[in-house]
Scaffold this motif. Structure first.
Motif, mmCIF file in Angstrom:
data_model
loop_
_atom_site.group_PDB
_atom_site.id
_atom_site.type_symbol
_atom_site.label_atom_id
_atom_site.label_comp_id
_atom_site.label_asym_id
_atom_site.label_seq_id
_atom_site.Cartn_x
_atom_site.Cartn_y
_atom_site.Cartn_z
ATOM 1 N N PRO A 268 1.745 4.641 -5.077
ATOM 2 C CA PRO A 268 1.624 4.141 -6.458
ATOM 3 C C PRO A 268 2.970 3.753 -7.075
ATOM 4 O O PRO A 268 3.010 2.995 -8.045
ATOM 5 C CB PRO A 268 0.980 5.312 -7.204
ATOM 6 C CG PRO A 268 1.293 6.509 -6.385
ATOM 7 C CD PRO A 268 1.326 6.050 -4.971
ATOM 8 N N ARG A 269 4.089 4.242 -6.521
ATOM 9 C CA ARG A 269 5.406 3.871 -7.026
ATOM 10 C C ARG A 269 5.787 2.454 -6.603
ATOM 11 O O ARG A 269 6.585 1.784 -7.272
ATOM 12 C CB ARG A 269 6.463 4.870 -6.524
ATOM 13 C CG ARG A 269 6.204 6.299 -6.956
ATOM 14 C CD ARG A 269 7.084 7.272 -6.206
ATOM 15 N NE ARG A 269 6.847 7.226 -4.747
ATOM 16 C CZ ARG A 269 7.395 8.067 -3.872
ATOM 17 N NH1 ARG A 269 8.196 9.036 -4.306
ATOM 18 N NH2 ARG A 269 7.144 7.958 -2.583
ATOM 19 N N ASN A 270 5.215 2.024 -5.482
ATOM 20 C CA ASN A 270 5.451 0.676 -4.960
ATOM 21 C C ASN A 270 4.247 0.324 -4.103
ATOM 22 O O ASN A 270 4.174 0.725 -2.943
ATOM 23 C CB ASN A 270 6.736 0.625 -4.143
ATOM 24 C CG ASN A 270 7.033 -0.772 -3.614
ATOM 25 O OD1 ASN A 270 6.228 -1.703 -3.762
ATOM 26 N ND2 ASN A 270 8.188 -0.947 -2.979
ATOM 27 N N THR A 271 3.295 -0.381 -4.686
ATOM 28 C CA THR A 271 2.009 -0.581 -4.022
ATOM 29 C C THR A 271 2.099 -1.432 -2.760
ATOM 30 O O THR A 271 1.113 -1.547 -2.028
ATOM 31 C CB THR A 271 1.005 -1.216 -4.986
ATOM 32 O OG1 THR A 271 1.525 -2.451 -5.474
ATOM 33 C CG2 THR A 271 0.708 -0.283 -6.147
ATOM 34 N N SER A 272 3.252 -2.021 -2.483
ATOM 35 C CA SER A 272 3.416 -2.772 -1.229
ATOM 36 C C SER A 272 3.712 -1.858 -0.051
ATOM 37 O O SER A 272 3.721 -2.295 1.097
ATOM 38 C CB SER A 272 4.538 -3.804 -1.376
ATOM 39 O OG SER A 272 5.795 -3.165 -1.582
ATOM 40 N N VAL A 273 3.955 -0.571 -0.330
ATOM 41 C CA VAL A 273 4.264 0.401 0.717
ATOM 42 C C VAL A 273 2.986 1.111 1.139
ATOM 43 O O VAL A 273 2.334 1.778 0.321
ATOM 44 C CB VAL A 273 5.311 1.424 0.233
ATOM 45 C CG1 VAL A 273 5.547 2.489 1.305
ATOM 46 C CG2 VAL A 273 6.606 0.723 -0.129
ATOM 47 N N SER A 274 2.616 0.970 2.395
ATOM 48 C CA SER A 274 1.399 1.585 2.913
ATOM 49 C C SER A 274 1.617 3.066 3.194
ATOM 50 O O SER A 274 2.707 3.487 3.609
ATOM 51 C CB SER A 274 0.966 0.876 4.201
ATOM 52 O OG SER A 274 -0.090 1.571 4.832
ATOM 53 N N LEU A 275 0.579 3.853 2.980
ATOM 54 C CA LEU A 275 0.603 5.275 3.322
ATOM 55 C C LEU A 275 -0.014 5.546 4.690
ATOM 56 O O LEU A 275 -0.235 6.704 5.059
ATOM 57 C CB LEU A 275 -0.129 6.081 2.248
ATOM 58 C CG LEU A 275 0.523 6.098 0.858
ATOM 59 C CD1 LEU A 275 -0.330 6.882 -0.125
ATOM 60 C CD2 LEU A 275 1.940 6.664 0.910
ATOM 61 N N ASN A 276 -0.274 4.492 5.441
ATOM 62 C CA ASN A 276 -0.914 4.630 6.741
ATOM 63 C C ASN A 276 -0.132 5.531 7.707
ATOM 64 O O ASN A 276 -0.750 6.230 8.518
ATOM 65 C CB ASN A 276 -1.131 3.260 7.376
ATOM 66 C CG ASN A 276 -2.179 3.285 8.463
ATOM 67 O OD1 ASN A 276 -3.335 3.599 8.215
ATOM 68 N ND2 ASN A 276 -1.774 2.967 9.686
#
Length: 833
Positions: A268-276
Motif C-alpha cells: 500500500p506504500r507503493n502499489t507498483s510493488v508486488s507482495l508476491n
C-alpha cells in the motif's frame, strides 16, 4: 472410533431409513413432444418451478437442467463452480469447496436469494444459516446427483420462500436393472477422492439407490494442513404403486472444509510493488498452522473467565443428517404430492478473516508506544516485534522482509440447527370452452431454528504465507521485556462475541394456474402468501478488562453481562407471478413474465440488536426468445429487476475498536437491466460450441440516510462486486477412435470490472481464464483429465470485504483480494456396471 468409521457407521444407519423427493416424472411428457426438435436433448424435461414436468422449451421462464453426464464433463470443483456455468448467475468460487458467493442478476446481496433444494425441499428452510448453510454449504455433488435444475427469476418466488432463483439438486433412484459406478479422482492439489453409487431392484416395484464420496484434499493454497477432509452418503428406497410412488430417503454429511479469505497483493506504500515474494498470488494464504491451537479467553455472565478453544485446521466442520418422505399419486384427474423432511446437525466454523490493509511495521508500532508507556512505565524505550510464544526473545525484524505487518480476525463460531419442512399440493387439469387449465394449490410449512455462539479475536502477523503470529513487545533500553501490546499474538482478545438462539415458523399457501389457451399460447399465474413467526434471545455484552497486567490486548474485551433479551417478530410476505408463452412451432417461441418478490428478515435477527424489521421488495420483469433445432438451441432473456425500497447496510472494520462496527444504513433503490444468453451450436460433424453470456447494468439509485450520512457517493454507481459482463464459452469435439469414445473440450470464462466499495473508488480488474479437458470412454471404463486455469491467469474475485466496502482501499485498483486459484489438474478414473 476414527473419523472414517464414524462417517460410514452413521451413513449406514441413515441409509436404512433414508431422504428426499423427486418430482414425478418423465412419463408426464406429452407424446407429441417426443418428435419435437429438442426432444433428444438429455436435459429437455424440467420439473422445478412448474406444476408438472415440462419440456424446457415450453416454459415461460429461464431454466437450465444439467444432467449427470453434463456435470461430469464440466467437472466442477464445487457446487458454486457448476452453477457459475449458467447465465444470469455470477459466482465467486475462490473461497474453497463451500462457503462461496452466488449472485443472481439484479439481486444486490452475496447470496442473491438463490434458494437451494434437494428433490424439491430445502435441507434448511432459510437461505443462510448461522455460518452453516450459505447456499452451497449443505449441498455437495457426487454420483448420486442425477441432475441439477436452476430457475432464475420467473416463478421462483411461488415455489420457494425468499427465492429469486432455485437450484434444485435431484438425486438418482433405482430402476429394474442393477447399475452402479465407482470413481477415483486424484489431483495436483493433493486431492484424493473416491465416489461410488449403486442402484437396482429390491423386489416387485421396489428399488434402491445408495452412494456418496470420501475425500481428502491438501488444498489449493498452502496453509500447512489439509484443506478438505470428509464426505457424505445419500440413499433412497422407492416403491411404485399402480397410480404413483412413495420414496424414503436419507443423507449424512460429515465434512471439514477450509475457507480461503483475501490476501494482500501489493504494497500500500507503493502499489507498483508486488507482495508476491512474500505471499504467493496463487498458493499463498493467511491461514496458518500456527493457529491450530487457539485459546480465546472471555468473561461469562457470572463474571468467570472461560476459554474457547479453536483449531483453524478444522475449518468449517459440518455434520448433519436428513430424512425425507415423498409421495406422488394420481387419483383420476387429481394429482397429489406430499413430501416432508427433517434435518438436524451442528457446525463448528473456524476461519481467519482479513480486516484491514497491511501497514508499515514502524508506523504500526509507533501508534501503540504511548499506551505501552502508560501501562508499563515511562522506561519503555521502544516497541519491537517477536514471534508469538517466544517470550519476546524470538526477535522478528520486519525490515528484513516486506517491512509490513497486518492484522486478521480469527472467528470461532458454533451452531446446532434443525429444520423440519413439508409441502402438500393437489393438481388438476380442467377443460374449458377457452383452452385447458392446470391448477395447483398447495401448503408449505416449516419449523426450524439454531443456537448461536461466536467469538472473534484479532491477530498480528507478518505479510507472508502461512504466517507465524507476532507479538508487539515493550522493551527497555537494555532489551528487557516490560510488557506486551499483544497477547500471544492476539492484538485484541475476544473483540466480538455473540450468544443466543432462535426459532422460526413459516406457513405458506400458494396456487398456480397454467392455462393453455391454444396449442401455441400458454398463460400462467401464481400467488404465494407467507406468514412467519420468530422468537429468539441473545446475551447482552459489554466491555471488560480481563485483568492481565502484562498485556494491553485484554483491556477491552467483550463480556457477557448475564442479561438475556428476548425478541419476537411476525413478518409476512406476498409474492406473485404472471407469465405468457407463445410457441410458433416446435422450434421457435417467446415468453414474457412479471413477478413480485418480498423477502422478510430471517429468524436470526432476533439474536441481534437493534432488530431488523424491514421487508425487502422487488419487481422482476423478463422477456425471452427461444430457438431449438436438434442439438442446437439458443435462449435469450431480457430482464429488468427493481428494488424499491432497498434497505442497504454497509459495514466495515474499525481498526480503533478492532470490530466491524462502522455501519452506514441507506434507503433507496436498486435496479438492473440486461440480457442473458444460453446456447449451444452443434456443427455438422464432431464439433459443438456451448456457452452463456450475461450483459447487465446493476446500479444503486436515490440513496438517502436517516442519520445524515452522505449518500451521494453511491447514487448511480455499480453494485458492489457485480460485473457488467460475465460468461463462458465451451467448445467440444466428440469422435470415435479405435473403439474409444473421445471428447476433447475447453472453456474460457470472463468477468468484467467490478468495484469493492459502494462508491466505486477501488476497482477489481476484469479477468479471464482457460480450462481444458479430455474424456476417454471404452466399454464401461472412462478416464478424464481436467485442467483448471491452465495459463495461471490473474484475477481477484473480491476485495478485503471487512475493510473496504465503505471507503475502498485507498487505491484505484484493488491491492487486497481473493485471487483465482492457480493452475491445477485432476485425473478421474471411472468404472460403470
Amino acid at each position: 472410533m476414527s473419523f472414517v468409521s464414524r462417517l460410514l457407521t452413521g451413513a449406514a444407519a441413515l441409509a436404512l431409513s433414508a431422504t428426499a423427493t423427486q418430482a414425478f416424472a418423465e412419463d408426464a411428457r406429452p407424446a407429441d413432444a417426443q418428435a419435437d426438435a429438442g426432444a433428444n436433448q438429455p436435459s429437455d424435461i424440467v420439473v422445478t418451478g412448474s406444476a408438472r414436468a415440462q419440456r424446457r422449451f415450453g416454459v415461460s421462464y429461464a431454466v437450465n437442467s444439467m444432467s449427470h453426464e453434463q456435470i461430469a464433463k464440466l467437472a466442477p470443483r464445487s457446487m458454486a463452480e457448476l452453477i457459475g456455468a449458467l447465465p444470469g448467475i455470477q459466482v465467486e468460487a475462490t473461497g474453497g469447496e463451500v462457503q462461496n458467493i452466488t449472485r443472481i442478476r439484479g439481486i444486490p446481496t452475496d447470496r442473491g436469494y438463490l434458494y437451494f433444494q434437494q428433490d424439491g425441499l430445502p435441507l434448511f428452510h432459510e437461505l443462510d444459516g448461522y455460518f452453516f448453510n450459505a447456499g452451497d454449504g449443505m449441498n455437495r455433488l457426487d454420483l448420486m446427483t442425477d441432475r441439477v435444475e436452476t430457475v432464475r427469476g420467473g416463478p421462483a418466488p411461488i415455489y420457494a420462500s425468499t427465492a429469486a432463483g432455485i437450484a434444485n439438486v435431484i438425486t438418482r433412484t433405482g430402476t429394474d436393472h442393477t447399475q452402479g459406478e465407482a470413481q477415483l479422482t486424484l489431483g495436483t492439489s493433493g486431492l484424493y477422492r473416491l465416489d461410488a453409487y449403486q442402484s437396482g431392484p429390491l423386489g416387485h416395484d421396489t428399488y434402491y439407490a445408495v452412494g456418496g464420496f470420501l475425500r481428502l484434499n491438501e488444498g489449493y493454497r498452502d496453509a500447512g494442513y489439509p484443506s478438505d477432509k470428509g464426505g457424505q452418503i445419500r440413499a433412497n428406497i422407492l416403491h411404485k404403486f399402480s397410480n404413483g410412488s412413495l420414496k424414503l430417503s436419507g443423507e449424512y454429511v460429515n465434512d471439514r472444509n477450509a475457507f480461503y479469505l483475501s490476501i494482500p497483493t501489493a504494497d500500500p506504500r507503493n502499489t507498483s510493488v508486488s507482495l508476491n515474494p512474500y505471499i504467493n498470488y496463487f498458493t499463498g494464504t493467511l491461514n496458518s498452522s500456527s493457529l491450530e491451537s487457539v485459546n480465546i479467553r472471555y468473561r461469562d455472565g457470572s463474571g468467570n473467565i472461560q476459554t474457547q478453544h479453536g483449531d483453524l485446521s478444522n475449518g468449517r466442520h459440518i455434520m448433519f443428517g436428513n430424512v425425507a418422505l415423498d409421495y406422488e399419486g394420481d387419483f383420476g384427474p387429481w394429482h397429489v404430492s406430499a413430501k416432508g423432511g427433517y434435518t438436524k446437525g451442528k457446525n463448528h466454523f473456524d476461519a481467519l478473516y482479513s480486516t484491514s490493509n497491511p501497514v508499515d511495521a514502524g508506523t504500526f508500532a509507533a501508534g501503540y508506544l504511548s499506551a505501552a508507556r502508560t501501562a508499563f512505565g515511562s522506561n519503555v524505550s521502544y516497541l519491537g516485534y517477536a514471534f508469538a510464544g517466544t517470550n519476546g526473545q524470538g526477535v522478528y525484524n520486519p525490515a528484513a522482509s516486506s517491512g509490513l505487518v497486518l492484522s486478521a480476525q480469527y472467528r470461532s463460531v458454533e451452531a446446532d440447527f434443525y429444520s423440519g419442512q413439508g409441502d402438500l399440493s393437489v393438481t388438476r387439469k380442467f377443460d374449458t370452452p377457452i383452452g385447458k387449465h392446470d391448477i395447483r394449490v398447495g401448503l408449505y410449512g416449516s419449523r426450524y431454528g439454531s443456537t448461536a455462539f461466536s467469538i472473534y479475536q484479532n491477530y498480528l502477523m507478518p505479510v507472508q504465507s502461512n504466517p507465524q503470529m507476532l507479538d508487539l513487545v515493550a522493551y527497555s533500553s537494555s532489551g528487557s521485556v516490560l510488557g506486551y501490546v499483544t497477547d500471544n499474538g492476539a492484538i485484541n482478545d475476544a473483540v466480538s462475541m455473540t450468544g443466543g438462539a432462535y426459532n422460526g415458523r413459516v406457513f405458506a399457501a400458494y396456487g398456480t394456474d397454467t392455462w393453455d389457451i391454444t396449442d401455441h399460447l400458454r398463460v400462467d399465474l401464481g400467488l404465494r402468501r407467507e406468514w412467519y413467526e420468530y422468537d429468539g434471545w441473545y446475551r447482552v455484552t459489554t466491555s471488560a478488562n480481563l485483568g492481565n497486567a502484562a498485556t494491553l490486548a485484554d483491556d477491552a474485551t467483550r463480556a457477557f453481562t448475564g442479561q438475556i433479551v428476548n425478541q419476537k417478530l411476525k413478518p409476512n410476505a406476498t409474492n406473485w407471478t404472471v407469465g405468457a408463452n407463445y410457441d410458433l412451432n416446435g422450434h421457435l417461441g417467446a415468453y414474457a413474465r412479471m413477478s413480485q418478490l418480498q423477502v422478510p428478515p430471517g429468524a436470526s435477527v432476533t439474536i441481534s440488536s437493534p432488530i431488523v424489521t424491514t421487508t425487502t421488495s422487488a419487481k422482476l420483469y423478463e422477456v425471452g426468445l427461444k430457438a431449438s433445432f436438434g442439438r442446437s438451441y439458443l435462449y435469450l432473456t431480457g430482464f429488468y429487476t427493481k428494488f424499491d425500497p432497498l434497505s442497504a447496510a454497509f459495514t466495515a472494520f474499525n481498526p480503533t475498536t478492532g470490530r466491524s462496527d462502522q455501519t452506514i444504513n441507506f434507503v433507496g433503490k436498486a435496479r438492473d437491466i440486461g440480457v442473458e444468453a444460453d446456447g449451444q451450436l452443434h456443427i455438422a460433424g464432431p464439433l459443438s460450441i456451448a456457452g452463456s453470456l450475461t450483459v447487465q447494468d446493476p446500479k444503486y439509485l436515490n440513496f438517502t440516510s436517516s442519520v445524515g450520512a452522505d449518500a451521494s457517493g453511491g447514487n448511480g454507481k455499480q453494485m458492489v462486486r457485480q460485473p457488467k459482463i460475465y460468461g463462458n464459452i465451451r467448445p467440444t469435439v466428440d469422435f470415435m477412435a479405435g473403439g474409444n469414445k473421445i471428447s476433447l473440450y475447453g472453456r474460457y470464462d470472463y468477468v468484467s470490472r467490478r468495484y469493492v466499495d459502494y462508491s466505486n473508488t477501488t476497482a477489481l480488474p476484469a479477468y479471464g481464464y482457460f480450462g481444458v479437458g479430455a474424456l476417454f470412454e471404452r466399454d464401461r471404463w472412462s478416464f478424464q483429465v481436467v485442467g483448471d486455469n491452465i495459463t495461471n491467469a490473474h484475477g481477484l474475485t473480491e476485495g478485503n470485504t471487512a475493510g473496504d466496502v465503505l471507503t475502498g482501499q485507498g487505491s484505484s485498483t484493488a491491492i487486497f483480494g481473493r485471487p483465482l486459484f492457480g493452475r491445477s489438474f485432476r485425473f478421474v478414473l471411472s468404472r460403470k456396471w
